[in-house]
Motif scaffolding. Sequence first.
Motif: not given
Length: 92
Positions: A15-24
């Motif tokens: 899983t790769l996540l960005d810090i700036d995501m909509p909502g959460l």
Amino acid sequence: HEAVQMWHRLRPRITLLDIDMPGLDGLTALQQLRSIDADAFIAIVSGGSSIDNVKQALALGAAGFVIKPYKPQRIVDLLQRYQEKSGHNLMR
């Protein structure tokens, strides 16, 4: 919120996540996913690369932090780290 919901449904190996995501934001999503599966391979790929964000992500259990813009080798390095941890060969 959608990323966490999709993760529940798909249970991806990586899983790769960005810090700036909509909502959460990605750090909150990371924390939620870690509470479900402490061994999941979750990394942050973000332009929001303040030292505080990097430290917090690693403290929350991120497998790595790749700063945007990045060179493709950084993603290869991350995938190699996953292979070493999991024993799955992704790059044949």
